[in-house]
Motif scaffolding. Sequence first.
Motif, PDB file in Angstrom:
ATOM      1  N   ILE A  15       0.836  -1.204   0.000  1.00  0.00           N
ATOM      2  CA  ILE A  15       0.000   0.000   0.000  1.00  0.00           C
ATOM      3  C   ILE A  15       0.870   1.253   0.000  1.00  0.00           C
ATOM      4  O   ILE A  15       0.606   2.217  -0.721  1.00  0.00           O
ATOM      5  CB  ILE A  15      -0.957   0.011   1.212  1.00  0.00           C
ATOM      6  CG1 ILE A  15      -1.963  -1.136   1.104  1.00  0.00           C
ATOM      7  CG2 ILE A  15      -1.696   1.341   1.314  1.00  0.00           C
ATOM      8  CD1 ILE A  15      -2.817  -1.314   2.346  1.00  0.00           C
ATOM      9  N   TYR A  16       1.932   1.222   0.818  1.00  0.00           N
ATOM     10  CA  TYR A  16       2.832   2.375   0.882  1.00  0.00           C
ATOM     11  C   TYR A  16       3.473   2.641  -0.481  1.00  0.00           C
ATOM     12  O   TYR A  16       3.542   3.799  -0.936  1.00  0.00           O
ATOM     13  CB  TYR A  16       3.908   2.142   1.940  1.00  0.00           C
ATOM     14  CG  TYR A  16       4.949   3.234   1.986  1.00  0.00           C
ATOM     15  CD1 TYR A  16       4.666   4.453   2.590  1.00  0.00           C
ATOM     16  CD2 TYR A  16       6.202   3.047   1.395  1.00  0.00           C
ATOM     17  CE1 TYR A  16       5.615   5.470   2.610  1.00  0.00           C
ATOM     18  CE2 TYR A  16       7.151   4.058   1.412  1.00  0.00           C
ATOM     19  CZ  TYR A  16       6.859   5.265   2.020  1.00  0.00           C
ATOM     20  OH  TYR A  16       7.792   6.270   2.030  1.00  0.00           O
TER      21      TYR A  16
ATOM     22  N   THR B 110       1.084   4.006  -3.242  1.00  0.00           N
ATOM     23  CA  THR B 110       0.555   5.343  -2.957  1.00  0.00           C
ATOM     24  C   THR B 110       1.664   6.361  -2.735  1.00  0.00           C
ATOM     25  O   THR B 110       1.420   7.474  -2.261  1.00  0.00           O
ATOM     26  CB  THR B 110      -0.361   5.319  -1.720  1.00  0.00           C
ATOM     27  OG1 THR B 110       0.372   4.834  -0.586  1.00  0.00           O
ATOM     28  CG2 THR B 110      -1.567   4.425  -1.961  1.00  0.00           C
TER      29      THR B 110
ATOM     30  N   LYS C 294      -5.635   7.213  -2.753  1.00  0.00           N
ATOM     31  CA  LYS C 294      -4.345   7.371  -2.075  1.00  0.00           C
ATOM     32  C   LYS C 294      -4.552   7.874  -0.648  1.00  0.00           C
ATOM     33  O   LYS C 294      -3.966   7.339   0.302  1.00  0.00           O
ATOM     34  CB  LYS C 294      -3.461   8.341  -2.852  1.00  0.00           C
ATOM     35  CG  LYS C 294      -2.151   8.644  -2.135  1.00  0.00           C
ATOM     36  CD  LYS C 294      -1.291   9.637  -2.891  1.00  0.00           C
ATOM     37  CE  LYS C 294      -0.044   9.988  -2.070  1.00  0.00           C
ATOM     38  NZ  LYS C 294       0.858  10.914  -2.787  1.00  0.00           N
ATOM     39  N   LYS C 295      -5.385   8.886  -0.488  1.00  0.00           N
ATOM     40  CA  LYS C 295      -5.623   9.462   0.842  1.00  0.00           C
ATOM     41  C   LYS C 295      -6.240   8.430   1.776  1.00  0.00           C
ATOM     42  O   LYS C 295      -5.807   8.276   2.929  1.00  0.00           O
ATOM     43  CB  LYS C 295      -6.543  10.678   0.712  1.00  0.00           C
ATOM     44  CG  LYS C 295      -6.878  11.350   2.031  1.00  0.00           C
ATOM     45  CD  LYS C 295      -7.731  12.589   1.814  1.00  0.00           C
ATOM     46  CE  LYS C 295      -9.108  12.229   1.289  1.00  0.00           C
ATOM     47  NZ  LYS C 295      -9.997  13.416   1.175  1.00  0.00           N
TER      48      LYS C 295
ATOM     49  N   TRP D 196      -6.308   5.041   1.407  1.00  0.00           N
ATOM     50  CA  TRP D 196      -5.437   3.888   1.592  1.00  0.00           C
ATOM     51  C   TRP D 196      -4.312   4.204   2.561  1.00  0.00           C
ATOM     52  O   TRP D 196      -3.900   3.335   3.340  1.00  0.00           O
ATOM     53  CB  TRP D 196      -4.864   3.431   0.253  1.00  0.00           C
ATOM     54  CG  TRP D 196      -5.852   2.746  -0.628  1.00  0.00           C
ATOM     55  CD1 TRP D 196      -7.225   2.761  -0.498  1.00  0.00           C
ATOM     56  CD2 TRP D 196      -5.577   1.949  -1.787  1.00  0.00           C
ATOM     57  NE1 TRP D 196      -7.807   2.029  -1.501  1.00  0.00           N
ATOM     58  CE2 TRP D 196      -6.827   1.522  -2.304  1.00  0.00           C
ATOM     59  CE3 TRP D 196      -4.410   1.577  -2.433  1.00  0.00           C
ATOM     60  CZ2 TRP D 196      -6.923   0.728  -3.445  1.00  0.00           C
ATOM     61  CZ3 TRP D 196      -4.493   0.786  -3.581  1.00  0.00           C
ATOM     62  CH2 TRP D 196      -5.742   0.363  -4.067  1.00  0.00           C
ATOM     63  N   ARG D 197      -3.799   5.440   2.531  1.00  0.00           N
ATOM     64  CA  ARG D 197      -2.744   5.829   3.459  1.00  0.00           C
ATOM     65  C   ARG D 197      -3.256   5.786   4.900  1.00  0.00           C
ATOM     66  O   ARG D 197      -2.538   5.381   5.810  1.00  0.00           O
ATOM     67  CB  ARG D 197      -2.233   7.225   3.122  1.00  0.00           C
ATOM     68  CG  ARG D 197      -1.193   7.264   2.007  1.00  0.00           C
ATOM     69  CD  ARG D 197       0.063   6.539   2.430  1.00  0.00           C
ATOM     70  NE  ARG D 197       1.082   6.484   1.415  1.00  0.00           N
ATOM     71  CZ  ARG D 197       2.051   7.392   1.276  1.00  0.00           C
ATOM     72  NH1 ARG D 197       2.092   8.441   2.066  1.00  0.00           N
ATOM     73  NH2 ARG D 197       2.965   7.230   0.355  1.00  0.00           N
TER      74      ARG D 197
ATOM     75  N   LEU E 188      -7.892   8.300  -8.122  1.00  0.00           N
ATOM     76  CA  LEU E 188      -6.664   7.763  -7.538  1.00  0.00           C
ATOM     77  C   LEU E 188      -6.177   8.633  -6.383  1.00  0.00           C
ATOM     78  O   LEU E 188      -5.628   8.117  -5.401  1.00  0.00           O
ATOM     79  CB  LEU E 188      -5.573   7.644  -8.607  1.00  0.00           C
ATOM     80  CG  LEU E 188      -5.859   6.664  -9.756  1.00  0.00           C
ATOM     81  CD1 LEU E 188      -4.640   6.527 -10.651  1.00  0.00           C
ATOM     82  CD2 LEU E 188      -6.280   5.292  -9.224  1.00  0.00           C
TER      83      LEU E 188
ATOM     84  N   TYR F 245       0.597   9.207 -10.933  1.00  0.00           N
ATOM     85  CA  TYR F 245       0.383   8.101 -10.003  1.00  0.00           C
ATOM     86  C   TYR F 245       1.127   6.847 -10.437  1.00  0.00           C
ATOM     87  O   TYR F 245       1.576   6.742 -11.583  1.00  0.00           O
ATOM     88  CB  TYR F 245      -1.121   7.846  -9.843  1.00  0.00           C
ATOM     89  CG  TYR F 245      -1.790   9.021  -9.168  1.00  0.00           C
ATOM     90  CD1 TYR F 245      -1.879   9.096  -7.781  1.00  0.00           C
ATOM     91  CD2 TYR F 245      -2.260  10.099  -9.909  1.00  0.00           C
ATOM     92  CE1 TYR F 245      -2.443  10.200  -7.163  1.00  0.00           C
ATOM     93  CE2 TYR F 245      -2.820  11.213  -9.303  1.00  0.00           C
ATOM     94  CZ  TYR F 245      -2.897  11.245  -7.920  1.00  0.00           C
ATOM     95  OH  TYR F 245      -3.430  12.359  -7.301  1.00  0.00           O
TER      96      TYR F 245
ATOM     97  N   LEU G 197      -1.546   1.581 -10.013  1.00  0.00           N
ATOM     98  CA  LEU G 197      -2.840   2.243  -9.836  1.00  0.00           C
ATOM     99  C   LEU G 197      -3.411   2.701 -11.182  1.00  0.00           C
ATOM    100  O   LEU G 197      -4.616   2.595 -11.409  1.00  0.00           O
ATOM    101  CB  LEU G 197      -2.697   3.445  -8.900  1.00  0.00           C
ATOM    102  CG  LEU G 197      -2.659   3.154  -7.397  1.00  0.00           C
ATOM    103  CD1 LEU G 197      -2.447   4.431  -6.610  1.00  0.00           C
ATOM    104  CD2 LEU G 197      -3.939   2.458  -6.936  1.00  0.00           C
TER     105      LEU G 197
END
Length: 271
Positions: free
Chosen positions: A92-93, A96, A224-225, A227-228, A220, A117, A121
């Motif tokens: 994930i890191y 993103t 990203k926001k 998922w972080r 995306l 991105y 993704l």
Amino acid sequence: MALSNNVIGAINFIAMLLSIPIIGAGIWLATEPDNSCVKILQWPVIVLGILVLVVALAGFVGGFWRVPGLLIVYLVAMIILIILLACLVVFIYMVTLKGSGHLVPSRAYLEYSLDDYSGWLQRRVRSSFKWERIRSCLSSSSMCAELNQSYRMAQDFFDAHITPLQSGCCKPPTECGYTFVNPTYWISPINTAADMDCLQWSNDQTQLCYSCNSCKAGLLANLKKEWRRADIILLITFVGLVWVYLIGCFAFRNAKTEDLFRKYKQGNSYN
């Protein structure tokens, strides 16, 4: 041995509690409109959380009721799940790591470019087959209609901090030079050659810029926001599970040592 087994049972109760944030993170992602349309991350997170819960339950039962077979299953299965969780956190890191919004003149909101991105993704949204399903899902939401209710005047809209999805999907790119009528109705573009999205824009309220690359980029950016945030929860849970597992291994080793010592004493008492 009883004390060590009780410790194993107790720490596995903590491991069961640690599965709740993992499952909760997956459920939270599933309830977010953009993630519910994409359906990439939430189910792996939920399934991993449930597996942690089941394995911890096996360790809990094996500890308190002294079932060595369950404890061995717990020790093997939990280390596999911890490794999988670590891989998920790192994945994930990494996916993103790239991508952010761009400032545009005289606007408070940001605009987004798909090329910023990660390739992984991008591949989730570039396919026309995949995007058609996602686009249909996004367009059924009320996110663009909400802008019309909130902003009547052009300057109020230009000063607004709208979401990446609203920026990418509900209006044309600023560089096209469209004239504001309302947040989802724009006329008289100055430069339709500035970006391919300039030609994709439609005042049809079912179309808008849902076919634009800016809409894909906005999606995306939202992912990203979110998922972080989920990744932070998973990282904290990972650290907790590692500590619980190490304590469990130590207690299991002590239990085996105590058992061997007890058998040794019993053997000597017979001689």
